[in-house]
Design an enzyme around this catalytic site. Structure first.
Site, PDB file in Angstrom:
ATOM      1  N   ASN A  48     -39.548   1.323 -16.216  1.00 45.04           N
ATOM      2  CA  ASN A  48     -38.081   1.314 -16.254  1.00 45.04           C
ATOM      3  C   ASN A  48     -37.562   1.907 -14.939  1.00 45.04           C
ATOM      4  OD1 ASN A  48     -35.414   2.433 -16.600  1.00 45.04           O
ATOM      5  ND2 ASN A  48     -35.583   1.980 -18.764  1.00 45.04           N
TER       6      ASN A  48
ATOM      7  N   HIS B  52     -31.858  -1.121 -17.949  1.00 47.94           N
ATOM      8  CA  HIS B  52     -30.794  -1.017 -18.955  1.00 47.94           C
ATOM      9  C   HIS B  52     -29.450  -1.195 -18.259  1.00 47.94           C
ATOM     10  CE1 HIS B  52     -28.967   1.699 -22.385  1.00 47.94           C
ATOM     11  NE2 HIS B  52     -28.360   0.529 -22.273  1.00 47.94           N
TER      12      HIS B  52
ATOM     13  N   ARG C 183     -23.590   2.977 -15.182  1.00 48.11           N
ATOM     14  CA  ARG C 183     -23.843   4.254 -14.498  1.00 48.11           C
ATOM     15  C   ARG C 183     -25.067   4.197 -13.580  1.00 48.11           C
ATOM     16  NH1 ARG C 183     -25.642   7.988 -19.589  1.00 48.11           N
ATOM     17  NH2 ARG C 183     -23.668   7.171 -20.395  1.00 48.11           N
ATOM     18  N   HIS C 184     -26.000   3.302 -13.893  1.00 48.39           N
ATOM     19  CA  HIS C 184     -27.137   3.160 -12.958  1.00 48.39           C
ATOM     20  C   HIS C 184     -27.307   1.692 -12.556  1.00 48.39           C
ATOM     21  CE1 HIS C 184     -29.027   2.794 -16.890  1.00 48.39           C
ATOM     22  NE2 HIS C 184     -29.096   4.100 -17.083  1.00 48.39           N
TER      23      HIS C 184
ATOM     24  N   GLU D  60     -32.656  -4.079 -21.247  1.00 51.18           N
ATOM     25  CA  GLU D  60     -32.165  -3.255 -22.361  1.00 51.18           C
ATOM     26  C   GLU D  60     -30.659  -3.420 -22.418  1.00 51.18           C
ATOM     27  OE1 GLU D  60     -35.522   0.274 -22.028  1.00 51.18           O
ATOM     28  OE2 GLU D  60     -33.414   0.740 -21.688  1.00 51.18           O
TER      29      GLU D  60
ATOM     30  N   THR E 135     -30.442   7.257 -24.127  1.00 51.69           N
ATOM     31  CA  THR E 135     -30.381   6.599 -25.433  1.00 51.69           C
ATOM     32  C   THR E 135     -30.905   7.560 -26.498  1.00 51.69           C
ATOM     33  OG1 THR E 135     -30.799   4.546 -24.262  1.00 51.69           O
ATOM     34  CG2 THR E 135     -30.953   4.470 -26.650  1.00 51.69           C
TER      35      THR E 135
ATOM     36  N   GLU F  37     -39.379  -1.652 -30.804  1.00 54.08           N
ATOM     37  CA  GLU F  37     -39.828  -0.581 -29.906  1.00 54.08           C
ATOM     38  C   GLU F  37     -39.513   0.738 -30.597  1.00 54.08           C
ATOM     39  OE1 GLU F  37     -39.118  -0.936 -25.711  1.00 54.08           O
ATOM     40  OE2 GLU F  37     -38.936   1.234 -25.470  1.00 54.08           O
TER      41      GLU F  37
ATOM     42  N   GLY G 104     -39.821   5.343 -17.811  1.00 48.26           N
ATOM     43  CA  GLY G 104     -38.993   5.338 -16.609  1.00 48.26           C
ATOM     44  C   GLY G 104     -38.725   6.696 -15.990  1.00 48.26           C
ATOM     45  N   HIS G 105     -37.945   7.518 -16.697  1.00 45.44           N
ATOM     46  CA  HIS G 105     -37.414   8.741 -16.092  1.00 45.44           C
ATOM     47  C   HIS G 105     -38.515   9.612 -15.496  1.00 45.44           C
ATOM     48  CE1 HIS G 105     -35.785  12.879 -16.103  1.00 45.44           C
ATOM     49  NE2 HIS G 105     -34.696  12.273 -15.677  1.00 45.44           N
TER      50      HIS G 105
HETATM   51  N1  PXP Z   1     -37.272   2.328 -24.009  1.00 42.17           N
HETATM   52  C1  PXP Z   1     -35.951   2.250 -24.213  1.00 42.17           C
HETATM   53  C2  PXP Z   1     -35.458   1.305 -25.245  1.00 42.17           C
HETATM   54  C3  PXP Z   1     -35.043   3.025 -23.463  1.00 42.17           C
HETATM   55  O1  PXP Z   1     -33.716   2.938 -23.703  1.00 42.17           O
HETATM   56  C4  PXP Z   1     -35.546   3.855 -22.447  1.00 42.17           C
HETATM   57  C5  PXP Z   1     -34.609   4.636 -21.579  1.00 42.17           C
HETATM   58  O2  PXP Z   1     -33.771   3.766 -20.906  1.00 42.17           O
HETATM   59  C6  PXP Z   1     -36.933   3.886 -22.242  1.00 42.17           C
HETATM   60  C7  PXP Z   1     -37.781   3.133 -23.056  1.00 42.17           C
HETATM   61  C8  PXP Z   1     -37.553   4.713 -21.176  1.00 42.17           C
HETATM   62  O3  PXP Z   1     -37.317   6.063 -21.408  1.00 42.17           O
HETATM   63  P1  PXP Z   1     -37.647   7.102 -20.270  1.00 42.17           P
HETATM   64  O4  PXP Z   1     -36.761   6.778 -19.108  1.00 42.17           O
HETATM   65  O5  PXP Z   1     -37.326   8.416 -20.916  1.00 42.17           O
HETATM   66  O6  PXP Z   1     -39.099   6.957 -19.928  1.00 42.17           O
END
Ligand code: PXP
Length: 257
Positions: free
Chosen positions: A11, A47, A53-54, A74, A105, A155, A216-217
């Site tokens: 992500n 997303h 915002r991003h 997303e 989320t 998911e 992602g994060h």
């Molecule tokens: N899956 C979904 C459906 C999400 O909304 C997100 C965050 O956008 C992620 C996975 C990934 O989460 P993270 O950025 O905390 O790894």
């Protein structure tokens, strides 16, 4: 037990978060997507939030057209997002709950409580050839509801599992494990994600019926210290170590890829 390959969806939202802090074009999420592909990602997840915002509309357009990997969009279950998804026809769409005031989320989508509103949105995406997943809590009621409205994939939200420690984490893990087994039993493909790190990924990756993780994060944050390429490669290696005989067979491969 036969382990299926486990895909990694990277992500890239927070590459755009950093870009947007200053405006302009750097760092470019599309460049990050290319880098993720080279580092072993099987897909790219982004997303498009209502408040942009991003990720921005232009990013989705470029990701849909320029990257060598399947795109997982997303999106909230709104007419605006549905129109965008139908315009770009990404490989996949993950329907997420969205509130403007949240930082990320928080919690899964209440599919069971919104069957009639969600059913036509899922139907139109499936009809357009988009693989639809529902981002839900590890609750059998929500899995049954996803199945009932025709979503082929769920998911599972791993946020609470990652946030807690000790027995509370064990309890969350047991819920995820049971939900992943339930998904298999009722014929849903099962993914998981949110908040996963090097420390939390292995037990989730070891659940044999989960076939994709979206992360992602942590990867974008870790890129500051060890680089994006190294962070993705390490995550990939931890995932593969958890799946004896189930290591991936190549980027872009997978049950439904
Ligand atoms: N899956 C979904 C459906 C999400 O909304 C997100 C965050 O956008 C992620 C996975 C990934 O989460 P993270 O950025 O905390 O790894």
């Amino acid at each position: 037990m036969t382990f299926r390959p486990l895909r990694l969806g990277v992500n890239i939202d927070h590459v755009a978060t950093i870009r947007n802090a200053r405006g302009g074009r750097h760092p470019d999420p599309v460049r990050a997507a290319h880098l993720a592909a080279a580092a072993g990602a099987d897909g790219i997840t982004a997303h498009l939030r209502e408040d942009r915002r991003h990720i921005a509309d232009r990013d989705i357009e470029r990701l849909a057209n320029e990257i060598p990997l399947p795109l997982n969009l997303e999106m909230a279950a709104t007419e605006e997002m549905l129109a965008i998804a139908l315009r770009h026809r990404p490989h996949a769409a993950c329907i997420v709950p969205e509130r403007r005031e949240e930082r990320t989320t928080e919690g899964g989508l209440d599919v069971a409580g919104n069957l009639e509103a969600l059913r036509p949105i899922v139907g139109r995406l499936v009809e357009a050839g988009v693989r639809v997943s529902m981002f839900i809590e590890a609750d059998p009621r929500q899995l049954d509801a996803a199945k009932a409205i025709g979503a082929p994939v769920v998911e599972l939200h791993t946020g609470a599992y990652c946030d807690h420690e000790g027995e509370a984490r064990d309890r969350e893990f047991a819920r995820i494990q049971a939900a992943a087994a339930h998904a298999e039993a009722i014929g849903l493909e099962c993914h998981a994600g949110h908040g996963l790190t090097f420390d939390t990924v292995k037990p989730i990756a070891a659940i044999a019926t989960i076939v994709e993780l979206n992360i992602g994060h942590f990867l974008v944050g870790e890129a500051i210290f060890i680089g994006f390429d190294a962070a993705i490669r390490r995550m990939r290696a931890l995932m593969d170590e958890s799946r004896p005989g189930g290591a991936r067979q190549g980027a872009g491969q997978g049950a439904e890829a």
